[in-house]
Design an enzyme around this catalytic site. Structure first.
Site, PDB file in Angstrom:
ATOM      1  CG  ASN A   1     -22.910  34.886 -27.341  1.00 21.34           C
ATOM      2  OD1 ASN A   1     -22.626  35.761 -26.528  1.00 21.34           O
ATOM      3  ND2 ASN A   1     -22.054  34.464 -28.258  1.00 21.34           N
TER       4      ASN A   1
ATOM      5  CG  HIS B   1     -23.001  27.331 -27.587  1.00 25.08           C
ATOM      6  ND1 HIS B   1     -24.235  27.391 -28.182  1.00 25.08           N
ATOM      7  CD2 HIS B   1     -22.337  28.448 -27.971  1.00 25.08           C
ATOM      8  CE1 HIS B   1     -24.327  28.489 -28.901  1.00 25.08           C
ATOM      9  NE2 HIS B   1     -23.186  29.165 -28.788  1.00 25.08           N
TER      10      HIS B   1
ATOM     11  CG  HIS C   1     -18.504  31.118 -26.730  1.00 27.41           C
ATOM     12  ND1 HIS C   1     -18.109  31.032 -28.047  1.00 27.41           N
ATOM     13  CD2 HIS C   1     -19.848  31.279 -26.755  1.00 27.41           C
ATOM     14  CE1 HIS C   1     -19.178  31.160 -28.834  1.00 27.41           C
ATOM     15  NE2 HIS C   1     -20.246  31.310 -28.083  1.00 27.41           N
TER      16      HIS C   1
ATOM     17  CG  ASP D   1     -15.965  28.766 -31.870  1.00 29.80           C
ATOM     18  OD1 ASP D   1     -16.957  28.999 -31.154  1.00 29.80           O
ATOM     19  OD2 ASP D   1     -15.880  29.151 -33.059  1.00 29.80           O
TER      20      ASP D   1
HETATM   21  P1  DGP Z   1     -22.891  31.656 -30.642  1.00 27.04           P
HETATM   22  O1  DGP Z   1     -22.849  32.964 -31.361  1.00 27.04           O
HETATM   23  O2  DGP Z   1     -22.715  31.857 -29.149  1.00 27.04           O
HETATM   24  O3  DGP Z   1     -24.121  30.868 -30.985  1.00 27.04           O
HETATM   25  O4  DGP Z   1     -21.618  30.851 -31.138  1.00 27.04           O
HETATM   26  C1  DGP Z   1     -21.631  29.698 -31.903  1.00 27.04           C
HETATM   27  C2  DGP Z   1     -20.206  29.311 -32.155  1.00 27.04           C
HETATM   28  O5  DGP Z   1     -20.216  28.034 -32.748  1.00 27.04           O
HETATM   29  C3  DGP Z   1     -19.434  30.237 -33.107  1.00 27.04           C
HETATM   30  O6  DGP Z   1     -18.337  30.795 -32.395  1.00 27.04           O
HETATM   31  C4  DGP Z   1     -18.933  29.326 -34.210  1.00 27.04           C
HETATM   32  C5  DGP Z   1     -19.133  27.945 -33.649  1.00 27.04           C
HETATM   33  N1  DGP Z   1     -19.527  26.943 -34.625  1.00 27.04           N
HETATM   34  C6  DGP Z   1     -20.584  26.997 -35.460  1.00 27.04           C
HETATM   35  N2  DGP Z   1     -20.657  25.874 -36.196  1.00 27.04           N
HETATM   36  C7  DGP Z   1     -19.633  25.084 -35.774  1.00 27.04           C
HETATM   37  C8  DGP Z   1     -19.188  23.788 -36.165  1.00 27.04           C
HETATM   38  O7  DGP Z   1     -19.741  23.103 -37.018  1.00 27.04           O
HETATM   39  N3  DGP Z   1     -18.082  23.312 -35.532  1.00 27.04           N
HETATM   40  C9  DGP Z   1     -17.429  24.037 -34.550  1.00 27.04           C
HETATM   41  N4  DGP Z   1     -16.349  23.470 -33.999  1.00 27.04           N
HETATM   42  N5  DGP Z   1     -17.831  25.255 -34.170  1.00 27.04           N
HETATM   43  C10 DGP Z   1     -18.908  25.777 -34.780  1.00 27.04           C
END
Ligand code: DGP
Length: 116
Positions: free
Chosen positions: A86, A99, A101, A30
């Site tokens: 989420n 997704h 976590h 993340d």
């Molecule tokens: P959510 O709130 O459950 O939709 O979490 C989305 C997560 O995705 C957040 O913790 C940050 C992560 N995230 C968003 N954009 C990117 C990206 O471009 N690359 C990576 N590695 N993570 C990302």
């Protein structure tokens, strides 16, 4: 799906730090880690959220949990971990591609909303 950032990560069109990949799923670190280990596990096929899981596409969710167990073992999370999904506006989902976590190497709090 066009304009889906996680579809682009799955396709390798946007860089990410992948920790696991197979034909069905990708796991990557993340960007905004909330714990020493914070990995996102996604299906390669676009599913917008947990609300969109159906009998036709749910097998990949079982596979994701097999992958989570494997990654957790490889990353040394033998003391436990937390898996979070989420979903939707109230769930604070910010990326509209299913997704999970995987968070670890930190003692989590419970209950999750102590201020309520
Ligand atoms: P959510 O709130 O459950 O939709 O979490 C989305 C997560 O995705 C957040 O913790 C940050 C992560 N995230 C968003 N954009 C990117 C990206 O471009 N690359 C990576 N590695 N993570 C990302």
């Amino acid at each position: 799906m066009a304009d889906c950032i996680f579809c682009k990560i799955a396709a390798g069109e946007i860089p990410s730090t992948k920790v696991y990949e197979d034909g069905q799923v990708v796991a990557f670190k993340d960007l905004e880690p909330q714990a020493p280990v914070h990995v996102l596990v996604i299906p390669k096929a676009h599913i917008a959220s947990a609300k969109e899981i159906t009998p036709e596409n749910s097998a990949v969710v079982a596979h994701i949990f097999e992958v989570i167990a494997k990654i957790a073992d490889e990353l040394g999370l033998e003391n436990g971990f937390r898996v979070i999904n989420n979903c939707g506006e109230d769930g604070m989902q910010s990326v509209q591609h299913l997704h999970f976590h995987l968070l670890g190497q930190k003692k989590m709090g419970w209950p999750p909303f102590p201020q309520d």
